[in-house]
Design an enzyme around this catalytic site. Structure first.
Site, PDB file in Angstrom:
ATOM      1  N   ARG A  15      77.892  10.694  38.670  1.00  0.00           N
ATOM      2  CA  ARG A  15      77.995   9.773  39.575  1.00  0.00           C
ATOM      3  C   ARG A  15      79.217   8.808  38.972  1.00  0.00           C
ATOM      4  NH1 ARG A  15      71.919   7.167  40.033  1.00  0.00           N
ATOM      5  NH2 ARG A  15      72.129   8.035  37.801  1.00  0.00           N
ATOM      6  N   LYS A  75      74.923   4.075  35.198  1.00  0.00           N
ATOM      7  CA  LYS A  75      73.817   3.808  34.076  1.00  0.00           C
ATOM      8  C   LYS A  75      73.733   2.993  32.921  1.00  0.00           C
ATOM      9  CE  LYS A  75      70.534   5.958  34.290  1.00  0.00           C
ATOM     10  NZ  LYS A  75      69.147   5.707  34.795  1.00  0.00           N
ATOM     11  N   TYR A  94      72.576  -0.166  36.346  1.00  0.00           N
ATOM     12  CA  TYR A  94      71.474   0.012  36.413  1.00  0.00           C
ATOM     13  C   TYR A  94      71.095  -0.370  34.490  1.00  0.00           C
ATOM     14  CZ  TYR A  94      70.257   2.195  40.627  1.00  0.00           C
ATOM     15  OH  TYR A  94      70.397   2.389  42.127  1.00  0.00           O
ATOM     16  N   HIS A  96      67.443  -1.064  33.190  1.00  0.00           N
ATOM     17  CA  HIS A  96      66.221  -0.434  32.800  1.00  0.00           C
ATOM     18  C   HIS A  96      65.985  -1.193  31.499  1.00  0.00           C
ATOM     19  CE1 HIS A  96      65.949   1.796  36.489  1.00  0.00           C
ATOM     20  NE2 HIS A  96      67.084   2.299  35.950  1.00  0.00           N
ATOM     21  N   GLU A 118      68.676  -2.540  39.587  1.00  0.00           N
ATOM     22  CA  GLU A 118      67.294  -2.504  40.016  1.00  0.00           C
ATOM     23  C   GLU A 118      66.342  -3.681  39.826  1.00  0.00           C
ATOM     24  OE1 GLU A 118      67.172  -2.462  35.372  1.00  0.00           O
ATOM     25  OE2 GLU A 118      68.479  -1.832  36.810  1.00  0.00           O
ATOM     26  N   VAL A 179      60.215   6.060  46.456  1.00  0.00           N
ATOM     27  CA  VAL A 179      60.029   7.320  45.827  1.00  0.00           C
ATOM     28  C   VAL A 179      58.945   8.139  46.161  1.00  0.00           C
ATOM     29  CG1 VAL A 179      59.599   8.638  43.651  1.00  0.00           C
ATOM     30  CG2 VAL A 179      61.183   6.839  43.526  1.00  0.00           C
ATOM     31  N   SER A 220      44.106   4.400  44.707  1.00  0.00           N
ATOM     32  CA  SER A 220      44.192   4.879  43.390  1.00  0.00           C
ATOM     33  C   SER A 220      43.298   3.972  42.445  1.00  0.00           C
ATOM     34  CB  SER A 220      45.765   4.828  42.811  1.00  0.00           C
ATOM     35  OG  SER A 220      45.883   5.231  41.646  1.00  0.00           O
ATOM     36  N   VAL A 239      55.277   5.436  40.078  1.00  0.00           N
ATOM     37  CA  VAL A 239      54.755   4.268  40.038  1.00  0.00           C
ATOM     38  C   VAL A 239      55.987   3.143  39.569  1.00  0.00           C
ATOM     39  CG1 VAL A 239      53.339   2.677  38.699  1.00  0.00           C
ATOM     40  CG2 VAL A 239      52.666   5.057  39.248  1.00  0.00           C
ATOM     41  N   LEU A 240      56.200   2.214  40.062  1.00  0.00           N
ATOM     42  CA  LEU A 240      57.057   1.024  40.138  1.00  0.00           C
ATOM     43  C   LEU A 240      56.639  -0.455  39.932  1.00  0.00           C
ATOM     44  CD1 LEU A 240      60.226   0.044  39.670  1.00  0.00           C
ATOM     45  CD2 LEU A 240      60.273   0.106  42.116  1.00  0.00           C
ATOM     46  N   VAL A 267      59.213  10.465  38.043  1.00  0.00           N
ATOM     47  CA  VAL A 267      60.313   9.863  38.507  1.00  0.00           C
ATOM     48  C   VAL A 267      60.436   8.427  37.702  1.00  0.00           C
ATOM     49  CG1 VAL A 267      61.555   9.145  40.380  1.00  0.00           C
ATOM     50  CG2 VAL A 267      60.120  10.976  40.487  1.00  0.00           C
ATOM     51  N   ALA A 268      59.257   7.776  37.296  1.00  0.00           N
ATOM     52  CA  ALA A 268      59.371   6.787  36.673  1.00  0.00           C
ATOM     53  C   ALA A 268      59.917   6.419  35.373  1.00  0.00           C
ATOM     54  CB  ALA A 268      57.713   5.809  36.742  1.00  0.00           C
ATOM     55  N   ILE A 269      60.316   7.820  34.709  1.00  0.00           N
ATOM     56  CA  ILE A 269      60.747   7.744  33.592  1.00  0.00           C
ATOM     57  C   ILE A 269      61.803   6.536  32.968  1.00  0.00           C
ATOM     58  CG2 ILE A 269      62.588   9.573  33.800  1.00  0.00           C
ATOM     59  CD1 ILE A 269      60.210   9.093  30.754  1.00  0.00           C
ATOM     60  N   ASP A 270      62.661   6.052  34.150  1.00  0.00           N
ATOM     61  CA  ASP A 270      63.719   5.236  33.950  1.00  0.00           C
ATOM     62  C   ASP A 270      63.271   3.757  32.943  1.00  0.00           C
ATOM     63  OD1 ASP A 270      66.248   6.177  34.192  1.00  0.00           O
ATOM     64  OD2 ASP A 270      65.559   6.152  36.593  1.00  0.00           O
ATOM     65  N   ASN A 301      67.777  10.647  34.775  1.00  0.00           N
ATOM     66  CA  ASN A 301      69.297  10.344  35.755  1.00  0.00           C
ATOM     67  C   ASN A 301      69.248  11.514  36.700  1.00  0.00           C
ATOM     68  OD1 ASN A 301      70.058  12.118  33.453  1.00  0.00           O
ATOM     69  ND2 ASN A 301      72.313  11.620  34.242  1.00  0.00           N
TER      70      ASN A 301
END
Length: 370
Positions: A15, A75, A94, A96, A118, A179, A220, A239-240, A267-270, A301
Site C-alpha cells: 500500500r 503502517k 496507523y 497501534h 485508528e 471486521v 459472548s 475484537v476491538l 484480525v485483532a493482531i495489530d 498487515n
C-alpha cells in the site's frame, strides 16, 4: 508545509499512503509533496503519475524524512525508521501503540507528533479511518480461513461451503463490529455455517436484522465462547477496543479444545491479538504456525496483500484530515475533536489514555501537552 511520502518497508506492504490524486490535492492547497522513488509502485502508481500531479520524486527515504514537516505512511515506523523521525515532525499513519512499547518509546524520545488513523473518532463513535481497512481485512479473513482448512496448509481438509450431502464448515466470528460483519458477509456468501459472538446484545440485534436467519448470534461470555469454539472449524478473531490493547478473550484452553486441523485467523493482531495462543504477528511471507494441532494465522498487515483496492479505500478517508493537518499543523486538532483523538503522542507525552494504560505510562491531556 512539506509533506513526505516514504515507501512502506513492512513485509509485503504494497500500500501507499497517498495516491497521485491525493498529492495533487495537497499541491493545490499550496503545499510541497515529496515522494520516495517507487513508493506507489506496489499499488500501481508510477513516479511519473506523482510528477504529473505536482509532486517531487526523492531518491531515498532518509531524504524524505529529513525534509518533510509531515510524514504520511500506511503502517507504523519500523526500528530502522525510528531515528529518521525528529522533534515536532508530524507522523500521520496507523500507529497501534498500545501493544508496542518500543515504538512508543522511540516516538516519545524523538518528541514526534504521532497522529494515529485508528483513533480519529467523531462524536458518533465511529472510526472512519480504521473502517475501510477493517472491511478489507474482515472480508479477507474468510477467504484466508477457507485456505487454511486445506490439508496442504495443515487444515482438516474441510471445504468451507461443503457440497450436496456434506455439511459446510462451521465458522465462528468473535466480535460483531466492522471486521466481524464483513467476515460474515464473505463466509455466508461462500456457504459456511456462520455464528457471530459479541458482548453487546444490541449489536447482535443489528446483525440479526442485517443477515436474518442465515446467521446465528450468541452473546459472548467465557462459557459460551468455550462451548462454541470447541465445535468450530474456523475461528475469526475480530475484537476491538479503540486504541487499546485487544483483550485475550479466546484462551489457550479454548484453542486446545478445538479439533485438530481447525484454523484461526486473528484480525485483532495489530492491537496485540485476541487469541491467547497468538503471541506474535506473522508475515505474508511466513503467515501461519501450528499450536495444539490448530493452524494459526496472524498477519499484521492483511490489506497489504490487496494493495490497489486498499490504498484507494484508505486514502478516500485519510486525505481530508491530511489536508487539515497540512493547512494548520497540529492546531487543526484543537479545532476538530475527532482529529484531536487521533493525537497519541506529542512533545514527549502520551496523549491517548488507552495507550498510556496499556503501557503503564503517564497520560497527559492534549491541551496540557501542547
Amino acid at each position: 508545509m512539506i509533506v513526505g511520502l516514504p515507501k512502506e518497508i513492512k513485509n509485503n506492504e504494497n500500500r501507499v499512503a497517498l495516491t497521485p490524486a491525493g498529492a495533487h490535492a495537497l499541491v493545490h492547497e499550496g503545499h510541497k509533496v515529496i515522494v520516495e522513488t517507487s513508493a506507489g509502485v506496489g499499488s500501481g502508481f508510477s513516479d511519473d503519475e506523482y510528477i504529473t500531479a505536482g509532486a517531487e520524486i526523492i531518491s531515498s527515504a532518509e531524504k524524505v524524512f529529513a525534509s518533510a514537516d509531515m510524514i504520511i505512511k500506511v503502517k507504523e515506523p519500523l526500528p530502522s525508521e525510528y531515528d529518521l523521525l525528529r522533534e515536532g515532525q508530524i507522523l500521520y499513519t496507523y500507529l497501534h501503540l498500545a501493544p508496542d512499547m518500543n515504538q512508543t518509546k522511540a516516538l516519545l524520545k524523538n518528541k514526534v507528533t504521532g497522529v494515529a488513523y485508528e483513533t480519529i473518532q467523531p462524536e458518533d463513535g465511529s472510526l472512519p479511518l480504521l473502517t475501510p481497512m477493517s472491511e478489507v481485512a474482515g472480508r479477507m479473513s474468510a477467504m484466508v480461513g477457507s485456505q487454511l482448512l486445506a490439508k496442504y496448509n495443515g487444515g482438516k481438509g474441510v471445504l468451507l461451503c461443503g457440497v450436496p450431502g456434506v455439511a459446510p464448515a462451521k465458522v465462528t466470528i468473535v466480535g460483531g463490529g466492522v471486521v466481524g460483519t464483513n467476515a460474515a458477509k464473505i463466509a455466508l456468501g461462500m456457504g459456511a455455517d456462520v455464528t457471530i459472538m459479541d458482548i453487546n446484545p444490541k449489536r447482535l440485534r443489528m446483525i440479526d436484522d442485517m443477515f436474518g436467519f442465515r446467521i446465528k448470534t450468541v452473546v459472548s461470555t467465557s462459557y459460551s465462547l468455550a462451548e462454541t469454539i470447541a465445535d468450530t472449524d474456523l475461528l475469526i478473531g475480530a475484537v476491538l477496543v479503540p486504541g487499546a490493547k485487544a483483550p485475550k478473550v479466546v484462551t489457550e484452553k479454548m484453542v486446545a479444545s478445538m479439533r485438530k486441523g481447525s484454523a484461526i485467523v486473528d484480525v485483532a493482531i495489530d492491537q496485540g491479538g485476541c487469541v491467547e495462543t497468538i503471541d506474535h504477528a506473522t508475515t505474508h511471507d511466513d503467515p501461519i504456525f501450528e499450536k495444539h494441532g490448530v493452524v494459526h494465522y496472524s498477519v499484521a498487515n492483511m490489506p497489504g496483500a490487496f494493495a490497489r483496492t486498499s490504498t484507494l479505500s484508505l486514502t478516500n478517508v485519510t486525505l481530508p484530515y491530511a489536508i487539515k493537518l497540512a493547512n494548520k499543523g497540529i492546531k487543526a486538532a484543537l479545532e476538530d475533536p475527532a482529529l484531536a483523538k487521533g493525537v497519541n503522542v506529542i512533545n514527549g507525552h502520551v496523549t491517548y489514555e488507552e495507550v498510556a494504560k496499556a503501557l503503564g505510562l503517564a497520560y497527559v491531556p492534549l491541551n496540557e501537552a501542547l
